[in-house]
Design a protein around this motif. Structure first.
Motif, PDB file in Angstrom:
ATOM      1  N   PRO A 194      26.770  42.828  45.268  1.00 16.97           N
ATOM      2  CA  PRO A 194      28.080  43.173  45.824  1.00 16.97           C
ATOM      3  C   PRO A 194      28.694  44.359  45.066  1.00 16.97           C
ATOM      4  O   PRO A 194      28.470  44.530  43.877  1.00 16.97           O
ATOM      5  CB  PRO A 194      28.916  41.905  45.607  1.00 16.97           C
ATOM      6  CG  PRO A 194      28.203  41.159  44.539  1.00 16.97           C
ATOM      7  CD  PRO A 194      26.750  41.526  44.624  1.00 16.97           C
ATOM      8  N   VAL A 195      29.439  45.152  45.789  1.00 17.25           N
ATOM      9  CA  VAL A 195      30.056  46.342  45.212  1.00 17.25           C
ATOM     10  C   VAL A 195      31.513  46.044  44.922  1.00 17.25           C
ATOM     11  O   VAL A 195      32.238  45.529  45.777  1.00 17.25           O
ATOM     12  CB  VAL A 195      29.940  47.541  46.186  1.00 17.25           C
ATOM     13  CG1 VAL A 195      30.626  48.758  45.621  1.00 17.25           C
ATOM     14  CG2 VAL A 195      28.489  47.826  46.480  1.00 17.25           C
ATOM     15  N   ALA A 196      31.946  46.348  43.718  1.00 18.99           N
ATOM     16  CA  ALA A 196      33.343  46.127  43.343  1.00 18.99           C
ATOM     17  C   ALA A 196      34.138  47.388  43.651  1.00 18.99           C
ATOM     18  O   ALA A 196      33.749  48.483  43.264  1.00 18.99           O
ATOM     19  CB  ALA A 196      33.448  45.808  41.860  1.00 18.99           C
ATOM     20  N   ASN A 197      35.233  47.226  44.372  1.00 24.04           N
ATOM     21  CA  ASN A 197      36.100  48.360  44.646  1.00 24.04           C
ATOM     22  C   ASN A 197      36.997  48.582  43.437  1.00 24.04           C
ATOM     23  O   ASN A 197      37.686  47.653  42.992  1.00 24.04           O
ATOM     24  CB  ASN A 197      36.949  48.115  45.895  1.00 24.04           C
ATOM     25  CG  ASN A 197      36.110  48.142  47.145  1.00 24.04           C
ATOM     26  OD1 ASN A 197      35.122  48.851  47.197  1.00 24.04           O
ATOM     27  ND2 ASN A 197      36.499  47.361  48.137  1.00 24.04           N
ATOM     28  N   LEU A 198      37.029  49.783  42.938  1.00 24.36           N
ATOM     29  CA  LEU A 198      37.823  50.116  41.770  1.00 24.36           C
ATOM     30  C   LEU A 198      39.130  50.750  42.200  1.00 24.36           C
ATOM     31  O   LEU A 198      39.181  51.464  43.195  1.00 24.36           O
ATOM     32  CB  LEU A 198      37.048  51.061  40.856  1.00 24.36           C
ATOM     33  CG  LEU A 198      35.699  50.551  40.349  1.00 24.36           C
ATOM     34  CD1 LEU A 198      35.031  51.621  39.512  1.00 24.36           C
ATOM     35  CD2 LEU A 198      35.880  49.291  39.533  1.00 24.36           C
ATOM     36  N   ARG A 199      40.187  50.475  41.445  1.00 19.33           N
ATOM     37  CA  ARG A 199      41.485  51.052  41.734  1.00 19.33           C
ATOM     38  C   ARG A 199      41.998  51.739  40.487  1.00 19.33           C
ATOM     39  O   ARG A 199      41.929  51.181  39.389  1.00 19.33           O
ATOM     40  CB  ARG A 199      42.450  49.942  42.152  1.00 19.33           C
ATOM     41  CG  ARG A 199      43.438  50.398  43.201  1.00 19.33           C
ATOM     42  CD  ARG A 199      44.296  49.277  43.609  1.00 19.33           C
ATOM     43  NE  ARG A 199      45.360  49.195  42.601  1.00 19.33           N
ATOM     44  CZ  ARG A 199      46.305  48.309  42.587  1.00 19.33           C
ATOM     45  NH1 ARG A 199      46.320  47.358  43.487  1.00 19.33           N
ATOM     46  NH2 ARG A 199      47.229  48.310  41.672  1.00 19.33           N
TER      47      ARG A 199
END
Length: 104
Positions: free
Chosen positions: A88-93
């Motif tokens: 899974p890809v983690a969305n970074l903010r």
């Protein structure tokens, strides 16, 4: 130097002469020699190259097509493809700047 003293000794070339033959910079030639990527000899005046050294440098950096692509007429891809992600890809903010956080 008299011709008598030069009998049997190989002619040597400076990094600038080798760079001119390779169509690159003198800095690049010296850097490759320093990193031991190309053959050279060291003398009191710095790096020196014999004709055999220069010929070997040409062979080292020569690129030839692979036999399979020549036979099949395939063109090799010029761009590297990105590897497919496995998990899974983690969305970074992005965080707000510290100045903005301290002002509040």
């Amino acid at each position: 130097m008299s011709p008598r003293l030069n009998i049997g000794l190989p002619e040597t070339f400076s990094p600038s002469e080798v760079a001119k033959a390779l169509d690159c910079s003198e800095w690049w030639v010296k850097e490759q020699a320093r990193r031991r990527r190309i053959p050279f000899m060291r003398s009191g005046s710095g790096y020196r190259f014999t004709r055999d050294h220069v010929e070997e440098i040409f062979r080292i950096f020569e690129e030839r097509p692979s036999p399979a692509s020549v036979i099949e007429g395939e063109a090799t891809p010029r761009r590297r493809t990105r590897p497919q992600s496995v998990g899974p890809v983690a969305n970074l903010r992005a965080r707000s700047p510290r100045r903005a956080r301290n002002a509040a």
